[in-house]
Design a protein around this motif. Structure first.
Motif, PDB file in Angstrom:
ATOM      1  N   PRO A   1       1.199  -2.328  -1.989  1.00  0.00           N
ATOM      2  CA  PRO A   1       1.917  -1.728  -0.851  1.00  0.00           C
ATOM      3  C   PRO A   1       3.436  -1.863  -0.998  1.00  0.00           C
ATOM      4  O   PRO A   1       3.922  -2.777  -1.670  1.00  0.00           O
ATOM      5  N   HIS A   2       4.160  -0.957  -0.337  1.00  0.00           N
ATOM      6  CA  HIS A   2       5.618  -0.957  -0.431  1.00  0.00           C
ATOM      7  C   HIS A   2       6.251  -2.060   0.410  1.00  0.00           C
ATOM      8  O   HIS A   2       7.094  -2.809  -0.082  1.00  0.00           O
ATOM      9  N   ASN A   3       5.847  -2.176   1.668  1.00  0.00           N
ATOM     10  CA  ASN A   3       6.468  -3.173   2.553  1.00  0.00           C
ATOM     11  C   ASN A   3       5.472  -3.574   3.631  1.00  0.00           C
ATOM     12  O   ASN A   3       5.219  -2.807   4.556  1.00  0.00           O
TER      13      ASN A   3
ATOM     14  N   THR B   1      17.452  -5.600 -15.185  1.00  0.00           N
ATOM     15  CA  THR B   1      17.556  -4.187 -14.846  1.00  0.00           C
ATOM     16  C   THR B   1      16.550  -3.849 -13.760  1.00  0.00           C
ATOM     17  O   THR B   1      15.354  -4.150 -13.906  1.00  0.00           O
ATOM     18  N   PRO B   2      16.965  -3.214 -12.656  1.00  0.00           N
ATOM     19  CA  PRO B   2      16.008  -2.841 -11.609  1.00  0.00           C
ATOM     20  C   PRO B   2      15.139  -1.656 -12.001  1.00  0.00           C
ATOM     21  O   PRO B   2      15.626  -0.683 -12.584  1.00  0.00           O
ATOM     22  N   GLN B   3      13.851  -1.758 -11.701  1.00  0.00           N
ATOM     23  CA  GLN B   3      12.895  -0.671 -11.907  1.00  0.00           C
ATOM     24  C   GLN B   3      12.579  -0.082 -10.543  1.00  0.00           C
ATOM     25  O   GLN B   3      11.942  -0.733  -9.711  1.00  0.00           O
ATOM     26  N   ARG B   4      13.035   1.146 -10.277  1.00  0.00           N
ATOM     27  CA  ARG B   4      13.000   1.708  -8.929  1.00  0.00           C
ATOM     28  C   ARG B   4      11.681   2.365  -8.553  1.00  0.00           C
ATOM     29  O   ARG B   4      11.494   2.772  -7.412  1.00  0.00           O
ATOM     30  N   THR B   5      10.757   2.518  -9.485  1.00  0.00           N
ATOM     31  CA  THR B   5       9.457   3.125  -9.185  1.00  0.00           C
ATOM     32  C   THR B   5       8.351   2.139  -9.519  1.00  0.00           C
ATOM     33  O   THR B   5       8.506   1.305 -10.422  1.00  0.00           O
TER      34      THR B   5
ATOM     35  N   ALA C   1       8.894  -2.549  -4.491  1.00  0.00           N
ATOM     36  CA  ALA C   1       8.128  -3.227  -3.437  1.00  0.00           C
ATOM     37  C   ALA C   1       8.982  -4.283  -2.750  1.00  0.00           C
ATOM     38  O   ALA C   1       9.658  -5.083  -3.402  1.00  0.00           O
ATOM     39  N   ILE C   2       8.956  -4.292  -1.424  1.00  0.00           N
ATOM     40  CA  ILE C   2       9.702  -5.260  -0.624  1.00  0.00           C
ATOM     41  C   ILE C   2       8.767  -6.399  -0.237  1.00  0.00           C
ATOM     42  O   ILE C   2       7.701  -6.177   0.330  1.00  0.00           O
ATOM     43  N   ARG C   3       9.177  -7.616  -0.554  1.00  0.00           N
ATOM     44  CA  ARG C   3       8.362  -8.788  -0.277  1.00  0.00           C
ATOM     45  C   ARG C   3       9.123  -9.746   0.635  1.00  0.00           C
ATOM     46  O   ARG C   3      10.333  -9.670   0.770  1.00  0.00           O
ATOM     47  N   TYR C   4       8.380 -10.676   1.205  1.00  0.00           N
ATOM     48  CA  TYR C   4       8.965 -11.681   2.099  1.00  0.00           C
ATOM     49  C   TYR C   4       8.521 -13.059   1.623  1.00  0.00           C
ATOM     50  O   TYR C   4       7.562 -13.628   2.148  1.00  0.00           O
TER      51      TYR C   4
ATOM     52  N   GLY D   1       1.342  -0.945   3.764  1.00  0.00           N
ATOM     53  CA  GLY D   1       2.771  -1.059   3.538  1.00  0.00           C
ATOM     54  C   GLY D   1       3.602   0.152   3.906  1.00  0.00           C
ATOM     55  O   GLY D   1       4.773   0.244   3.516  1.00  0.00           O
ATOM     56  N   THR D   2       3.056   1.074   4.682  1.00  0.00           N
ATOM     57  CA  THR D   2       3.787   2.299   5.003  1.00  0.00           C
ATOM     58  C   THR D   2       4.492   2.263   6.357  1.00  0.00           C
ATOM     59  O   THR D   2       5.407   3.051   6.591  1.00  0.00           O
ATOM     60  N   HIS D   3       4.065   1.368   7.268  1.00  0.00           N
ATOM     61  CA  HIS D   3       4.648   1.336   8.613  1.00  0.00           C
ATOM     62  C   HIS D   3       4.915  -0.107   9.086  1.00  0.00           C
ATOM     63  O   HIS D   3       4.324  -0.564  10.065  1.00  0.00           O
ATOM     64  N   PRO D   4       5.784  -0.840   8.399  1.00  0.00           N
ATOM     65  CA  PRO D   4       6.104  -2.196   8.838  1.00  0.00           C
ATOM     66  C   PRO D   4       7.047  -2.173  10.027  1.00  0.00           C
ATOM     67  O   PRO D   4       7.693  -1.136  10.284  1.00  0.00           O
ATOM     68  N   PRO D   5       7.165  -3.256  10.777  1.00  0.00           N
ATOM     69  CA  PRO D   5       6.413  -4.509  10.606  1.00  0.00           C
ATOM     70  C   PRO D   5       5.023  -4.388  11.204  1.00  0.00           C
ATOM     71  O   PRO D   5       4.782  -3.581  12.106  1.00  0.00           O
ATOM     72  N   TYR D   6       4.108  -5.217  10.692  1.00  0.00           N
ATOM     73  CA  TYR D   6       2.722  -5.202  11.145  1.00  0.00           C
ATOM     74  C   TYR D   6       2.448  -6.363  12.089  1.00  0.00           C
ATOM     75  O   TYR D   6       2.756  -7.514  11.780  1.00  0.00           O
TER      76      TYR D   6
END
Length: 307
Positions: free
Chosen positions: A266-268, A254-258, A195-198, A116-121
């Motif tokens: 993975p992040h994205n 409420t958003p949780q940013r961490t 985390a960014i999801r699709y 998840g560190t270098h999208p897109p895959y």
């Protein structure tokens, strides 16, 4: 008669695939289930090599779709032996049995094979899973490609679609907390905003798989690794906001940013779908339209506080 065996036909994706394939004239679908058996499903434990061999021998399919898996990262982290049995060894057994019958095998994998560190895959990007689930699915991919002649792996991200319980998808699993946060005097529900999801609609995936099966049936088999993904990035907080809007709930969110998950995620892991798109394969239903369809088919009032 073109015959398709769907392994794991009672699951979130398997049911959508059964519905899609049932509309095909001249096709026969034989689906298996483990815990949610029914008169329309063949009971099968994919960890039982003898049972797998007997099933494939009896059905003699033209194609096999493996939708059975242990898909919960926390479960895989706690029980890597179970993850391996379902996500690696079972894939190898099924693919081997299918290969001996000359059947094409399609196995479902995940975006979690990437860090998840270098999208897109792309389909040929180098995997680097962060958790036991991603590692088991990566090993399952290798089991499939090493075993099945002309076989194919379809990587997918976060799935949602028609459900039998809120917990069946990580998207709809948010509904009970949203409903609770809408109650008078309730505390705000904290939702992951890191985390960014699709989110990807299972009827769309079923449509994609049907198109792939059609290509195989006419001798234009897709092999190797392919990917399909929704194209709307969002985190769980944003998903929850859109769910609350669809449910017409004034929920305090409420958003949780961490990241807070015990199992690393993975992040994205945005998956590029270009390999299928250039073949004219694909369909994407807008999230807001699709989630309303899901919620309309699963009445939530009175149920949302329990899963």
């Amino acid at each position: 008669m073109f015959k398709v065996a769907v392994i794991g036909g009672s699951g979130l994706l398997g049911r959508a695939l059964n519905d899609e394939l049932a509309r095909q004239t001249g096709w026969q679908t034989v689906s298996t289930a483990y815990s949610r058996t029914s008169p329309r499903m063949v009971a099968l434990d994919v960890r039982d090599s003898v049972a797998v061999e007997r099933f494939i021998d009896r059905v003699a399919p033209d194609a096999v779709v493996i939708a059975a898996a242990e898909r919960h990262p926390d479960v895989c982290e706690r029980d890597p032996a179970l993850a391996r049995a379902l996500n690696v060894d079972a894939v190898r057994m099924i693919a081997g049995a299918a290969n001996r019958h000359g059947a094409w095998t399609l196995s479902i994998s995940t975006d979690y094979v990437f860090d998840g560190t270098h999208p897109p895959y792309r389909h040929d990007s180098t995997p680097a899973p962060l958790n036991a689930y991603g590692q088991s699915k990566l090993e399952g991919e290798r089991a499939l490609t090493d075993t099945a002649e002309g076989g194919c792996v379809l990587r997918l991200p976060l799935l949602y679609g028609p459900i039998v319980s809120w917990s069946e998808s990580a998207v709809t699993s948010l509904v009970p907390a949203i409903a609770a946060a809408a109650a008078p005097g309730a505390q705000a529900a904290r939702m992951d905003a890191w985390a960014i999801r699709y989110p990807t609609f299972t009827p769309d995936v079923a449509f994609v798989i049907r198109q792939m099966l059609e290509r195989h049936a006419r001798g234009e088999t897709v092999s190797g690794i392919v990917q399909w993904s929704g194209d709307e990035p969002m985190n769980k907080y944003e998903i929850a906001v859109r769910l609350a809007e669809a449910l017409q709930l004034d929920a305090r969110l409420t958003p949780q940013r961490t990241p807070t998950d015990a199992t690393p995620r993975p992040h994205n892991c945005h998956l590029a779908s270009s390999r299928l798109e250039v073949l004219g394969i694909g369909r994407r239903t807008p999230f807001d339209m699709a989630i309303r369809e899901v919620l309309a088919a699963f009445p939530w009032q009175g149920q949302a506080t329990s899963v």
